[in-house]
Design an enzyme around this catalytic site. Structure first.
Site, PDB file in Angstrom:
ATOM      1  N   GLY A 101     -12.523  -5.793  17.561  1.00 62.21           N
ATOM      2  CA  GLY A 101     -11.322  -5.226  16.939  1.00 62.21           C
ATOM      3  C   GLY A 101     -11.224  -3.727  17.153  1.00 62.21           C
ATOM      4  O   GLY A 101     -11.799  -3.195  18.114  1.00 62.21           O
ATOM      5  N   ASP A 127      -7.713  -9.704  11.832  1.00 60.59           N
ATOM      6  CA  ASP A 127      -6.757  -8.787  11.186  1.00 60.59           C
ATOM      7  C   ASP A 127      -5.447  -8.611  11.971  1.00 60.59           C
ATOM      8  O   ASP A 127      -4.451  -8.149  11.407  1.00 60.59           O
ATOM      9  CB  ASP A 127      -7.399  -7.412  10.975  1.00 60.59           C
ATOM     10  CG  ASP A 127      -8.665  -7.485  10.143  1.00 60.59           C
ATOM     11  OD1 ASP A 127      -8.767  -8.417   9.322  1.00 60.59           O
ATOM     12  OD2 ASP A 127      -9.551  -6.623  10.326  1.00 60.59           O
ATOM     13  N   MET A 169      -8.391 -11.481   3.299  1.00 58.23           N
ATOM     14  CA  MET A 169      -8.823 -10.370   4.166  1.00 58.23           C
ATOM     15  C   MET A 169      -7.651  -9.786   4.958  1.00 58.23           C
ATOM     16  O   MET A 169      -6.509 -10.204   4.788  1.00 58.23           O
ATOM     17  CB  MET A 169      -9.916 -10.858   5.110  1.00 58.23           C
ATOM     18  CG  MET A 169     -11.270 -10.941   4.461  1.00 58.23           C
ATOM     19  SD  MET A 169     -12.509 -11.324   5.710  1.00 58.23           S
ATOM     20  CE  MET A 169     -14.004 -11.102   4.768  1.00 58.23           C
TER      21      MET A 169
END
Ligand code: F6P
Length: 324
Positions: A101, A127, A169
């Site tokens: 990420g 994410d 999350m």
């Protein structure tokens, strides 16, 4: 040519598919692939394995990363980065494929700007917060896992007529919580980009209940605040109404990150791995494999590192409009 591959930061489902595909598409291009164990840590600690067709068998359907991962703090220190560059040079590694990420892409950018090691990035984070790409590997699996979990919570929320705060999350980017809320028909979503007074949350809950809603599900991003904090503030405010409201919390946590990848993540991982090898063959240094206009394509790592993804507020309003 020798290429090192590693997974870094939070694991995400589909990473194994990407590694498998990179290894297998590299074989007839005279590329040798070395897998570093536990991400950047593996470079510093000389922990690596040679990868071939057979070493990547039976992994496409597995969550996590078979190469393992880490968040390596030593990499923030230039002295250690210098050691990493030296070690890669000594081992004859020309390229790195870094799967991860934003944190991993920051590291990738350091390689590009500070060393002679060339890099191609593959997105790997639940994410979906990397600038420049519409999608990151593992997002679909996490979204589906959270959706299934909240479907179950809804059953008990309905049966008891409860208010539920479900913490999910997504770090400080609200897309995952927002999509989870859309997919589960949740009544409210709280994301870091748009904070509202807790009093307004209480008023909204009361409004939904007054309109005959049997239960209310609030999807709370971990980047907004913790479910415990919200419960502490919201609970006394809900006591101010004539109706009695029962508030429960549930933190989904790491359950969202693991599990068998969805078909989409297996395919996206596979195409990303293949494309990464293609970029190496074309000698295109400093790009990652992203999705733009629904097409897999190379995007500059620098662009991702220097910009932040944003989210339109109209999506939050839409969610509230349709959950009435
Ligand atoms: O970046 C992926 C992610 O799962 C975030 O959503 C979350 O905030 C974080 O990693 C958790 O990290 P760790 O597994 O190190 O606790």
């Amino acid at each position: 040519m020798k290429v090192g591959i590693l997974t870094s930061g939070g694991d995400s489902s589909g990473m194994n598919a990407a590694i498998r595909s990179a290894v297998r598409t590299a074989k007839d291009k005279n590329i040798q692939i070395i897998g570093f164990i536990q991400g950047l840590k593996g470079i510093l600690d000389d922990k690596f394995v040679e990868l071939d067709d057979r070493s990547v068998s039976g992994i496409i359907e597995k969550g996590g990363t078979f190469l393992q991962s880490s968040r390596e703090p030593r990499f923030f220190d230039y002295q250690y980065r210098k050691i990493a560059y030296q070690k890669l040079n000594q081992n004859g590694i020309d390229w790195l494929i870094i799967i991860g990420g934003n944190g991993s892409f920051n590291a990738a950018h350091k390689f590009i700007t500070e060393s002679n090691i060339k890099v191609v990035g593959i997105t790997g984070t639940i994410d979906n917060d990397i600038y420049g790409t519409e999608y990151t590997l593992g997002y679909d699996t996490a979204l589906n896992t959270a959706t299934q979990a909240i479907d179950k919570i809804r059953d008990t929320a309905y049966s008891f007529g409860r208010i539920f705060i479900v913490e999910v999350m997504g770090r400080d980017y609200g897309l995952l919580p927002l999509d989870i809320a859309f997919a589960t028909g949740s009544e409210l979503v709280l994301i870091p980009e748009y904070k509202i007074p807790t009093k307004t949350i209480a008023q909204k809950v009361h409004l939904y209940k007054s309109k005959g809603k049997k239960h209310v599900i609030i999807v709370l991003s971990e980047g907004y605040c913790s479910a415990f904090e919200l419960e502490k503030e919201l609970s006394p405010l809900l006591k101010g109404y004539s109706q009695e409201y029962e508030l429960k919390i549930c933190v989904l946590g790491h359950i969202q990150r693991g599990g068998a990848p969805t078909s989409y993540d297996r395919i996206f991982g596979t195409l990303s791995g293949q494309k990464a090898i293609e970029l190496i063959v074309e000698d295109k240094n400093g790009y990652f494999i992203g999705l733009k206009n629904n097409k897999i394509q190379p995007i500059e790592i620098e662009l991702a590192v220097k910009n932040k993804k944003s989210l339109e507020h109209s999506l939050v309003s839409l969610l509230e409009e349709i959950s009435i």
